[in-house]
Design a protein around this motif. Sequence first.
Motif, short mmCIF file in Angstrom:
data_model
loop_
_atom_site.label_atom_id
_atom_site.label_comp_id
_atom_site.label_asym_id
_atom_site.label_seq_id
_atom_site.Cartn_x
_atom_site.Cartn_y
_atom_site.Cartn_z
N LYS A 97 0.83 -1.21 0.00
CA LYS A 97 0.00 0.00 0.00
C LYS A 97 0.86 1.27 0.00
N CYS A 98 2.01 1.20 0.69
CA CYS A 98 2.93 2.35 0.66
C CYS A 98 3.35 2.66 -0.77
N TYR A 99 3.75 1.59 -1.46
CA TYR A 99 4.16 1.80 -2.85
C TYR A 99 3.02 2.33 -3.70
N LEU A 100 1.79 1.82 -3.48
CA LEU A 100 0.63 2.30 -4.26
C LEU A 100 0.38 3.78 -4.01
N LYS A 101 0.44 4.19 -2.74
CA LYS A 101 0.21 5.60 -2.43
C LYS A 101 1.30 6.49 -3.04
N ALA A 102 2.55 6.01 -2.97
CA ALA A 102 3.64 6.78 -3.58
C ALA A 102 3.47 6.88 -5.09
N LEU A 103 3.03 5.76 -5.71
CA LEU A 103 2.80 5.76 -7.15
C LEU A 103 1.70 6.77 -7.52
N LYS A 104 0.63 6.76 -6.75
CA LYS A 104 -0.47 7.70 -7.02
C LYS A 104 0.04 9.15 -6.93
N MET A 105 0.85 9.41 -5.92
CA MET A 105 1.37 10.76 -5.76
C MET A 105 2.27 11.16 -6.93
N CYS A 106 3.12 10.23 -7.39
CA CYS A 106 4.01 10.53 -8.52
C CYS A 106 3.22 10.76 -9.80
N LEU A 107 2.14 9.96 -10.00
CA LEU A 107 1.31 10.16 -11.19
C LEU A 107 0.57 11.49 -11.13
N ASP A 108 0.10 11.85 -9.95
CA ASP A 108 -0.62 13.12 -9.81
C ASP A 108 0.28 14.31 -10.11
N HIS A 109 1.59 14.16 -9.80
CA HIS A 109 2.49 15.29 -10.00
C HIS A 109 3.41 15.10 -11.21
N GLU A 110 3.04 14.20 -12.13
CA GLU A 110 3.75 14.02 -13.40
C GLU A 110 5.22 13.67 -13.20
N GLU A 111 5.52 12.85 -12.20
CA GLU A 111 6.89 12.38 -11.96
C GLU A 111 7.04 11.00 -12.58
N GLY A 112 7.24 10.96 -13.89
CA GLY A 112 7.23 9.70 -14.63
C GLY A 112 8.37 8.76 -14.28
N ILE A 113 9.58 9.29 -14.06
CA ILE A 113 10.74 8.42 -13.78
C ILE A 113 10.56 7.72 -12.44
N LEU A 114 10.15 8.46 -11.43
CA LEU A 114 9.91 7.85 -10.12
C LEU A 114 8.78 6.83 -10.20
N ALA A 115 7.73 7.17 -10.99
CA ALA A 115 6.60 6.24 -11.13
C ALA A 115 7.08 4.92 -11.73
N THR A 116 8.00 4.99 -12.69
CA THR A 116 8.52 3.76 -13.32
C THR A 116 9.27 2.91 -12.30
N LYS A 117 10.08 3.55 -11.42
CA LYS A 117 10.78 2.80 -10.36
C LYS A 117 9.78 2.11 -9.44
N LEU A 118 8.73 2.84 -9.07
CA LEU A 118 7.74 2.29 -8.15
C LEU A 118 6.97 1.14 -8.79
N VAL A 119 6.62 1.28 -10.08
CA VAL A 119 5.91 0.20 -10.77
C VAL A 119 6.77 -1.05 -10.82
N ASP A 120 8.06 -0.86 -11.02
CA ASP A 120 8.96 -2.02 -11.03
C ASP A 120 8.96 -2.74 -9.69
N ARG A 121 9.00 -1.99 -8.58
CA ARG A 121 8.96 -2.59 -7.25
C ARG A 121 7.61 -3.24 -6.99
N LEU A 122 6.54 -2.52 -7.41
CA LEU A 122 5.20 -3.06 -7.18
C LEU A 122 4.96 -4.37 -7.91
N SER A 123 5.43 -4.40 -9.16
CA SER A 123 5.22 -5.64 -9.94
C SER A 123 5.94 -6.83 -9.29
#
Length: 961
Positions: A136-162
């Motif tokens: 859930k931590c990763y999901l919340k961080a991903l949501k925050m990165c997507l909301d603020h257009e932080e694509g590189i960080l979102a990609t790192k988080l998606v990799d961890r989430l997967s």
Amino acid sequence: MDNEAAATLFPKSTNSTAGSNLEKRIQNVRDQATAIWDKLKRNPHDRTITAAAESMIVALEQLAFTVSKGKHTIINDTTLDDIGTRLWNETTILIREDAEKIDKTAVCTVRCAACFIIDCAEKLAKTNASEFRIFKCYLKALKMCLDHEEGILATKLVDRLSKLYDAMLKKETPRSASDQLIFSVVSIEYYLWRIAQAWKQENTALMDLLYSKLAPHLSSVNIPSKKLESLVDIFYQIGTDFLRKKQYENADKWLGLGTDLFLHTDSDGDLSETATELKFNVMRNQIRALYNTGGPDDIAKAKNLLRDMEDEFPSTIWFLMLKFDVAKNDKTGSPDVMLDVIMQMIFLGNLTATSFKIILNTIQSLLNQNAVLACKALDYLLTKKLSLVDRQDWLQEAFVLRVTAISKDTSMQQHDSINALNKLFAAMEKLISEPIAAKAVNGSQTILWRTGESYFAAEKFEAALEWFRLGLHPIFYNSGEVNRAKIFRKVMLCEFNLQNYTAVTGTYSEMPAASQESPLTQYIVYTTALATFDDALAQNCLNKISTLPTADATMMCACAMEAQHKDNKPITLAAMKFIVQKLQDKDNASPHQEIHVPALLRCVIRLMVLEIEKTVPNKAVTEIDQLCQYFENAHALAKQSQSTQGVDGSFDANECEWFARNAYNTALKGCKRWPPESTLRLSDCCLRFIGLYQGNVDRSDAQGMDIILWQRITALFLSSSAAVYMARLKEHIPEQRELFQMARRHVRTFRQASAEYAQFISTRPEIKDNIETRQLDLQAKLAAMLAFDFEAAANLEIWSELPSITEEILKLKPELRTYESLVDVLLGASSPVDETLIVLQMILSATLLDQDNEIEKLSRWVRCLVTVSLPRRQEVTEQILSQVLVKLGDFKERYPQEETHWLSTTCWNYGVDLYCTNNISGCKRWCEIAISLASFVNETIEYQMQQNYLRICNTNDPDLM
């Protein structure tokens, strides 16, 4: 997460093996996290936070790789987890307290680092007890990165989430029912945010793949109501984005998913207000997407959704607006359905600013399809609602739209539309309690103006007149003078085109005084005056237009062209004069490039010459002076054109030649009737123009050079003649002397020009046909010019030059009248005796022996010479008398006998005078001359003289005479 933020530094762990490399790396992460936390507490806007967090993420990724091998001992370090939790909480506090001002990149990076720290602490402890928490931590961080257009960080988080999600899927230990429910909800969130990331990346194929994995979870669990809104909002954003891009099938698909999510919730139909609004928007946009696809099944599906909404949602303005959009897009429907929806909107309840705007917009949409129904809706709105509401601004907006509706109602006849508008204006005057605002007035007048303009462009002037007249209705009092003046002028133009000139005058009198004086208004009155042959009014309008600050040369050109079109030469000339005046005005900003100045001046000059020829010369002195000024102004502009770099070159050689030729011709034509000053000014202007373009003529062009050289000679001759003539008339000595000096300058130039021309024609065989005639003419002109020079020198008392000028004249062998003019000048001037004798002797010597000359004139000149020379220069007298005797021998009958008798007597008396002074030899010589002359008078006088002469020769006694 714990929302309490730590207020002290983090202690070092005491459970790990001291000195180990892993411990050092863990301690390094602790130190980095502690430093970041300190910066966040002290200054959350510190620009070094992002770089520090990124560095820590790199260290955590390396540490996670080491830990993932699983060969380390269990390190149950709660401090590391606590550090990550506190960093997480600090970012939450910053977002809540200062969401607009914080550095969002820094906060997102710190939150991702916090996730990595917590995950690393979990892996070091080798326990999976908190797998949902970390996920859930990763999901919340991903949501925050997507909301603020932080694509590189979102990609790192998606990799961890997967990786975490795959690990949870492969878990062999069965989950409890509650854990399975949590896992399903978490799975929905996981796929949903993965879809959101793919949507941000515009990866439609990945979105479809992720949706295929999401669908089983949606149907297997009821989504908690607190999660529903955020999940549906993602589908709403995705579907609305596709709808905006006109990808209607994708829009229907994703908006439909949002609609379906409301079927899988544990809210039991009790949605929050926000969720209800979201559901309405999702279904509304889905209906729009379905209608835009256009397929029958999609249309049917849209109608079913609309019925569902009608059952579920109350009749609000938003729902009625959706119904209106559906009715508008329904090709099988009719405008009556749209009207019914609008009526429901109006009847719905009290008007608000929002509902009023929506109603007007929907009526505007209906107006584009059916103006008649739009008029009905507006009438209902005005009479049933707005008349009861104290909102003048709404009333006026509806009024403007009502005017628009009538103007677009093509089913009505022209007369009916005008009557309908007059009725509307009358009703509006009763409804309003204050003057209509300028915005509404201008809006209504613009509609009337455009309609009138369309009729005017189609030359339907009667219809246009009625529409423009509506714009002057008293209800439009606040339209402003400028707008009203524009409409008044359009009315006047319509009346003018209908040839109702009296009406034009009446409309002009209705205008405000300030508008009457505008250039455009005066121009319309001017054209009316031309049409009615009212030259006085036309001239008055021209005077006003030319003196107004806003008038320019372009408008005056229009006035001139209009007068020329009416063949009104006096007014055309007056307009052109004003144009020239505008161009010469230093404060005038109108560039000369807009007007061909030479052509303008040519037209003015031609018209002026025609008008002057119609007038008695002594009454046209002012006009003649202006004509000279226009030629002189043309020369000044031509000179400026040649001396200024980058000019348009309008005054080329052809233009200069025209002005030179016409200046000379005009001067020559007016020299007998016009003041001599004008002749001199025009001929001098001709010379100045020749000087401008003479150097540009190709010298190999024999014909062109012949013309220009001869033009110069004739202009010099005319200028010198005019200068001498004016000098003769002047009584003021300084002015007279100045004119004689000018004449002498022209003579000097003429000598050079004549010599140049003589040399030119002698070397040009192609023009030898005229060489004899030109040479004779040139010789005559040169003789006359030298005579002018002689007269000028005499009046300037330059006596020493008179003999040399006379010698030049004698070489040309001019006609006797030339010598006559010289003698008249000489005898009229107070010249010294020596110069007088020399000149007279030269003239008589050259003329006495010419049998073609008039003897009577020559005899008088002989008497003058004898009178002057006999007392002073007897040798001169003897020389002339010898020539006279020769003349008498050849043409006795032509020489006046009284002159011969006078000469004989004068010589005899002079001889007697010498005898008295005892000058016997001189006496004998002059007595002999007297006897010779007496032989041509009569025998008696000759005999008496001979007898007396014998006595003189035989005695020395004077008394014997």
